[in-house]
Scaffold this active site. Structure first.
Site, short mmCIF file in Angstrom:
data_model
loop_
_atom_site.label_atom_id
_atom_site.label_comp_id
_atom_site.label_asym_id
_atom_site.label_seq_id
_atom_site.Cartn_x
_atom_site.Cartn_y
_atom_site.Cartn_z
N HIS A 163 24.31 -46.88 -56.32
CA HIS A 163 25.07 -46.20 -57.49
C HIS A 163 26.82 -46.34 -57.25
CE1 HIS A 163 21.50 -43.53 -57.97
NE2 HIS A 163 21.34 -44.50 -58.79
N ARG A 171 18.53 -53.45 -71.81
CA ARG A 171 17.53 -53.21 -70.69
C ARG A 171 17.15 -51.71 -70.96
NH1 ARG A 171 22.23 -56.04 -68.71
NH2 ARG A 171 21.68 -57.98 -67.95
N ARG A 229 14.37 -54.95 -74.95
CA ARG A 229 13.25 -55.30 -73.98
C ARG A 229 12.41 -54.05 -73.68
NH1 ARG A 229 15.05 -58.04 -68.59
NH2 ARG A 229 15.55 -55.86 -67.94
N GLU A 282 9.94 -66.23 -68.29
CA GLU A 282 10.31 -66.23 -67.10
C GLU A 282 9.65 -66.29 -65.72
OE1 GLU A 282 12.04 -62.22 -66.56
OE2 GLU A 282 10.52 -61.44 -67.93
N ASN A 304 16.98 -65.66 -64.76
CA ASN A 304 17.04 -65.12 -63.55
C ASN A 304 15.85 -65.15 -62.63
OD1 ASN A 304 19.49 -64.45 -64.60
ND2 ASN A 304 19.69 -62.41 -64.28
N ASP A 305 14.97 -64.52 -63.43
CA ASP A 305 13.66 -64.58 -62.44
C ASP A 305 12.94 -65.92 -62.57
OD1 ASP A 305 13.17 -62.03 -61.53
OD2 ASP A 305 12.39 -61.24 -63.34
N ARG A 338 16.74 -64.23 -54.60
CA ARG A 338 18.26 -64.37 -54.73
C ARG A 338 18.87 -63.24 -54.09
NH1 ARG A 338 20.64 -62.65 -59.77
NH2 ARG A 338 19.20 -61.56 -61.11
N CYS A 349 18.70 -65.31 -72.25
CA CYS A 349 19.30 -64.08 -72.03
C CYS A 349 19.56 -64.01 -70.65
CB CYS A 349 18.45 -62.97 -72.46
SG CYS A 349 16.92 -62.67 -71.78
#
Length: 583
Positions: free
Chosen positions: A189, A297, A333, A432, A455-456, A466, A503
């Site tokens: 956080h 997101r 999404r 993905e 990314n995925d 990663r 994306c």
């Protein structure tokens, strides 16, 4: 040089202020049975005071960074209401006849130790929240003073073992040049809030220092690369000072491109959109020239709160985004939790491989009530502007069909209530997962568009987590297998007559531009910070030359060769442009 984790971008140069690490060492203070009521009253009074203090900090912080980041403190309030945490404290007082502060300390130690033992980075970060809340409660029970920061206006680099959101909320960004933490990472956080405040942060340097940093030491840090220098020589200081000035000048120059269309030197147009996690990011996205939101997101609506957001709550957020976009498209999404994204109020099963487990669309299809609520809220917002729905983590045609069936139920519900929506709302799929790539031609028949989540995709194709420092060096977006999969996806979309965008992080990597141009991908969605940098590269790139470079990439056999070729092309374009400016 010490190599840490770059958790919040930016270069900071200044004197260190080391925040003492407060360790509570409490005697085993026992109480008599007749004092139980008094100890419970002390506990409850400490809880009330702590809650009031957290509410005050939350409201104060909200004015600085907005509603989304300030909601972190809702999780802190939830801990003080958590029956498991509170029962642990009350049990120690009642059964072991210990003072309230001793019981609180034991409860903190118990839960922090338990979370730290879990092989889950998210849970380790949440242990920090428990320590933060517990220490605040201890402070009130003991009447201990706050550790104060420097009162003068001399800027400093804050050095601390770990930084709690509460501590960060009290920092004045005008005085804090940067933050260095011994522990923590990008998902904490504190890191999230540091990025929102624009404070550079390097984390995870514990065990890497030859000797402790002292207050007054000169610190040079790079929140991008994670590099840290303690009392460096003048040459290093001058080098990073020049880099810092160059970054600021470059940033100001790039901002002049905000209203310029992203078109290559020979006329190939690219459309750049923004990836966002909250409404407050929209103003900056529009300022930097984003043509829409390519990825919202939505999981951040669900995090750091005590329960699931209602249909109305979600609708109001989606509505704000759609309206702020003023005719630009918004791709929403659906919920993507699991893996490294957990909800405190929705415990997921312990899994040996959470990234391969119960997450994203799999949770939505299992909890269809939650899924339909979200889809209904998105549909309601679609009546007010260009809105698209996107399903994450799709691996089969069946999943798309099941999701679309729930979408039809949401539409029927709105029809019954007489609430307007866009009945032709485009529905897309994130590609993905390798399985989705190999059957992309079949999935394309079930949806209106593809968006490639690199990314995925890279993570799953190469079997490389990663976030795992031991193998992160094996995460190669330019692996030949990745390039082949990108081509397969685009060809399937083209054959089906549906658009395809990107994306993932590769969309914001300047070196990837030749690949997208050669593949015919014209829609890229990226972090707001990448928009102007990528646009600048497009404006100074020849599509004809880019295609030739991309063709060479497909002939190469290793990721190292491909990455060097793309890097060399990127650098040659940059230097060529600099030479033209000098002329």
């Amino acid at each position: 040089m010490i190599q840490g984790i770059g958790a919040s971008a930016g270069i900071a140069i200044g004197k260190a202020f080391v925040l003492p690490n407060w360790e509570w060492d409490l005697p085993e203070t026992g109480i008599d049975a007749v004092d139980l009521a008094n100890e419970f009253e002390r506990l409850y009074e400490g809880i009330r005071t702590s809650k009031n203090e957290i509410e005050y900090i939350k409201n104060e912080f909200r004015d600085i960074v907005g509603e989304e980041e300030s909601s972190i403190f809702d999780a802190h309030l939830a801990i003080l209401d958590d029956p498991v945490f509170m029962n642990e404290i009350q049990g120690v007082i009642e059964r072991q006849y210990k003072a309230a502060e001793v019981a609180v300390k034991e409860a903190i130690d118990h839960f922090v130790t338990m979370f730290d033992l879990l092989d889950d980075e998210y849970m380790k970060e949440r242990a920090m929240d428990i320590k933060d809340v517990g220490n605040r409660l201890l402070k009130h029970l003991l009447g201990a003073p706050e550790i104060t920061l420097p009162s003068d206006t001399q800027p400093y680099v804050l050095v601390v073992k770990e930084l709690s959101p509460s501590q960060l909320a009290h920092l004045n960004p005008a005085h804090v040049l940067g933050v260095v933490t011994m522990v923590g990472g990008k998902t904490s956080h504190a890191s999230i809030m540091a990025r929102a405040l624009g404070i550079p942060l390097v984390a995870g340097i514990e065990g890497k220092l030859a000797e402790p940093i002292q207050t007054g030491d000169l610190i040079v840090m790079d929140g991008d690369s994670g590099k840290l220098f303690v009392n460096p020589d003048k040459k290093t200081v001058d080098q990073f000072e020049c880099t810092r000035v160059e970054q600021q000048v470059r940033k100001e120059r790039l901002e002049l491109l905000a209203s310029v269309e992203a078109v290559t030197k020979d006329g190939t147009e690219m459309r750049l959109s923004a990836n966002i996690s909250s409404v407050k990011e929209l103003d900056m996205a529009v300022k930097y020239g984003a043509l829409g939101v390519g990825l919202f997101r939505t999981e951040f609506l669900y995090m750091d709160r005590a329960n699931f957001p209602s249909e109305e709550e979600q609708f109001q957020v989606y509505l704000q985004i759609v309206r702020k976009m003023e005719g630009r498209h918004t791709v929403i999404r659906t919920l993507d939790i699991g893996g490294d994204k957990q909800l405190d109020y929705f415990p997921l099963p312990q899994e040996d491989n959470p990234f391969l487990g119960f997450r994203a669309i799999r949770i939505s299809l299992e909890r269809q009530d939650l899924f339909q609520t979200q889809l209904t809220a998105i549909l309601r917002a679609s009546a007010y502007g260009k809105t698209k729905i996107m399903y994450p983590m799709i691996s089969s045609v069946d999943e798309v069909r099941q999701a679309n069936e729930i979408l039809r139920r949401a539409m029927a519900d709105l029809d019954a209530r007489g609430i307007p929506y866009d009945p032709e709302i485009p529905v897309g799929v994130m590609i993905e997962i390798p399985a989705a790539v190999t059957i992309a031609d079949l999935i394309a028949k079930e949806c209106d568009f593809f968006s490639i989540g690199t990314n995925d995709l890279v993570q799953y194709v190469l079997a490389v987590d990663r976030m795992n420092e031991q193998i992160a060096h094996m995460y190669h977006p330019y692996h030949p297998a990745i390039l082949r999969m990108l081509r397969t996806i685009v060809e399937a979309a083209r054959d089906a007559g549906i658009p395809v965008s990107v994306c993932g992080e590769m969309a914001g990597d300047e070196r990837s531009i030749p690949l997208w141009i050669a593949l015919g991908v014209h829609d890229l969605s990226m972090s707001i910070q990448s928009l102007l940098r990528v646009k600048h590269r497009i404006l100074n790139t020849s599509a004809q030359e880019a295609r030739a470079v991309a063709e060479e990439c497909y002939k190469l056999t290793t990721n190292g060769q491909i990455e060097r070729l793309l890097t060399d092309f990127n650098e040659s374009s940059r230097f060529e442009n600099q030479a033209r400016r000098k002329e």
